[in-house]
Design an enzyme around this catalytic site. Structure first.
Site, short mmCIF file in Angstrom:
data_model
loop_
_atom_site.label_atom_id
_atom_site.label_comp_id
_atom_site.label_asym_id
_atom_site.label_seq_id
_atom_site.Cartn_x
_atom_site.Cartn_y
_atom_site.Cartn_z
N HIS A 167 75.25 79.53 -32.78
CA HIS A 167 76.65 79.26 -32.40
C HIS A 167 76.91 77.77 -32.58
O HIS A 167 76.14 76.94 -32.13
CB HIS A 167 76.90 79.64 -30.94
CG HIS A 167 78.30 79.32 -30.51
ND1 HIS A 167 79.36 80.17 -30.75
CD2 HIS A 167 78.82 78.22 -29.93
CE1 HIS A 167 80.47 79.60 -30.31
NE2 HIS A 167 80.17 78.43 -29.80
N ASP A 215 86.53 86.36 -20.29
CA ASP A 215 86.58 85.11 -21.05
C ASP A 215 87.79 85.08 -21.98
O ASP A 215 88.44 84.05 -22.14
CB ASP A 215 85.30 84.92 -21.88
CG ASP A 215 85.42 83.68 -22.76
OD1 ASP A 215 85.52 82.59 -22.18
OD2 ASP A 215 85.47 83.81 -23.99
N ARG A 241 93.16 78.63 -20.39
CA ARG A 241 92.67 77.24 -20.45
C ARG A 241 93.33 76.48 -21.59
O ARG A 241 93.64 75.30 -21.48
CB ARG A 241 91.15 77.23 -20.62
CG ARG A 241 90.41 77.65 -19.36
CD ARG A 241 88.95 77.95 -19.67
NE ARG A 241 88.29 76.85 -20.31
CZ ARG A 241 87.32 76.98 -21.22
NH1 ARG A 241 86.87 78.16 -21.57
NH2 ARG A 241 86.77 75.92 -21.76
N SER A 296 81.81 80.16 -21.06
CA SER A 296 82.60 80.90 -22.04
C SER A 296 81.74 81.27 -23.26
O SER A 296 81.67 82.43 -23.68
CB SER A 296 83.79 80.03 -22.45
OG SER A 296 84.43 80.55 -23.59
N LYS A 349 79.59 85.32 -24.02
CA LYS A 349 79.74 86.14 -25.23
C LYS A 349 78.40 86.29 -25.96
O LYS A 349 78.07 87.37 -26.45
CB LYS A 349 80.79 85.49 -26.15
CG LYS A 349 82.20 85.66 -25.59
CD LYS A 349 83.23 84.89 -26.39
CE LYS A 349 83.15 83.42 -26.15
NZ LYS A 349 84.31 82.62 -26.50
N1 URA Z 1 84.38 78.04 -27.61
C1 URA Z 1 84.41 79.04 -26.69
O1 URA Z 1 84.12 80.18 -27.02
N2 URA Z 1 84.76 78.75 -25.44
C2 URA Z 1 85.09 77.50 -25.04
O2 URA Z 1 85.38 77.30 -23.89
C3 URA Z 1 85.06 76.47 -26.00
C4 URA Z 1 84.70 76.77 -27.28
#
Ligand code: URA
Length: 428
Positions: free
Chosen positions: A86, A165, A172, A187, A191
């Protein structure tokens, strides 16, 4: 249904610098997902978290509550160890495109759920969608089939993955509460843990083109995420990597696909090759796979073979010509000298304004739009030589893009100091 807690009391506890209990966290995340806590209440809580932070225990519980809001995927039937990567997002960051087939060619399975771009950073799905026919939406069964047959799949996360999320991230975004380390870490990791990967390598970007502008904050984010993954049983490590200068030579959807294919063909820009190979080695090591070395798999065509199969498995034609923008404009060097600076943020905003990115989630993106740079910091340039080519479908966009590039590059006597490509390694 009577609720066991009052949202106002949870908000007040965090506003006053207190620690939330496990019960309060489980309840507030669940109640927000089902609509029993209102957006304005969650906005106030998110702001209190941004201002007062969270302990490691609170972040871990918050992450677990977000995972529990949806389904967990399971790719243990893929037939080989799974590894994912990621990136926290950057300009010209197309690394997932060559990396996923490369790691598959070396023996691990890569189940990658990716996102679309928002603001000045690009999204992997937007890039792949510039390939004619390629589809981002897959069922869980189809994902597993492709993982078994090809070893790598890059697709959109389904609605059922961490729905808390999805809802909170949208909130947010419009309440200036994105930049909180506990909220970013929970967050991303909710995932990735729900996706069910066995090993995870985090590429935490640092610099003007990244979320995290300085090394200390990037390190704190990386350490928080590595701890969350490790505690959840995912072999997790992180690299802090440079995003003061954009990666490679292009930013824009089809432009970045073209560059990725060059890397898979054994060429491409040295920084993209180096980061791709470094991350691939980390993923294979974290997954416990001792296969061929990734640098060899780029040279011998095996990674390119996986790429072609991966694209075709999702309906794409790897041989189809990529879309090209209708208009181009060249920016030339103002004087002879050395390209001293090329700022990632300025290039990212220019690509976005040319049509490569979106301002709102529902906006379309242009496949051909973006920025190509013909020199990198440290290169010698002559007066009048092409420095950048801007690509767009709408020539009215050039003015805004050129404004974004003002002050973003500089020709001088010597290159300015820059971050090393790989700054630091955390975990593992
Ligand atoms: N990427 C995400 O998935 N969540 C965040 O809060 C920031 C970047």
């Amino acid at each position: 249904m009577s609720e066991p807690y009052a949202a106002v009391e949870v908000i007040a506890a965090k506003r006053d610098g207190g620690e939330l209990t496990d019960g309060q966290i489980d309840w507030v995340v669940d109640a927000y997902t089902r609509g029993a806590v209102a957006d304005e209440q969650m906005s106030a809580l998110a702001m209190a978290i941004l201002l007062n932070g969270m302990t490691r225990r609170e972040v871990a519980r918050w992450t677990a509550a977000m995972i529990a809001s949806g389904e967990r995927m399971d790719f243990s039937a893929a037939g080989r160890p799974t590894a994912d990567k990621h990136s926290t997002g950057g300009v010209g960051d197309k690394i997932t495109l060559p990396l996923a087939p490369l790691v598959a060619a070396c023996g691990a399975a890569v189940p990658q759920l990716s996102g679309r771009g928002l603001g000045h950073t690009g999204g992997t799905l937007d890039k792949l969608e510039s390939i004619p026919g390629w589809q981002a939406q897959l069922t869980g069964e189809r994902m597993l089939d492709i993982l078994r047959e090809v070893g790598a799949v890059v697709c959109a996360a389904g609605e059922g993955l961490a729905p808390a999320d999805r809802k909170l991230y949208a909130l947010r975004d419009v309440t200036a509460t994105v930049e909180s380390i506990p909220l970013i870490a929970s967050s991303i990791m909710s995932k990735k843990i729900a996706e069910g990967t066995g090993a995870l390598v985090l590429d935490v970007k640092v610099g003007s083109g990244a979320f995290m502008k300085d090394v200390a904050r990037a390190r704190e984010l990386a350490e928080t995420m590595v701890a969350l993954g490790t505690d959840a049983g995912v072999r997790t490590r992180a690299l802090l990597t440079a995003m003061d200068v954009p990666l490679g030579r292009t930013a824009g959807n089809a432009l970045e696909v073209r560059e990725s294919v060059e890397v898979l063909a054994g060429g491409g820009p040295p920084d993209v090759v180096e980061l791709t190979v470094t991350l691939a080695r980390e993923m294979l090591d974290a997954a416990g796979v001792a296969g061929p070395d990734p640098a060899d798999a780029l040279r011998d065509g095996s990674a390119m073979d996986r790429w072609r199969r991966m694209i075709a498995a999702q309906g794409g034609d790897p041989d189809a010509p990529l879309p090209v923008a209708r208009h181009t404009q060249v920016v030339t060097a103002p004087a002879a000298g050395v390209l001293a600076r090329l700022d990632a943020y300025g290039v990212g905003v220019a690509a976005w304004r040319l049509g490569a990115g979106r301002a709102r989630k529902e906006d379309p993106v242009s496949a051909g739009a973006g920025v190509e740079w013909h020199a990198v910091p440290g290169d010698t340039v002559t007066a009048g030589q092409p420095l950048l080519t801007l690509h767009t479908d709408d020539d009215a966009r050039f003015t805004g893009a050129l404004a974004a590039l003002e002050g973003a590059y500089e020709v001088g006597a010597a290159a300015a100091d820059r971050l090393p490509l790989v700054i630091e390694r955390i975990g593992g």
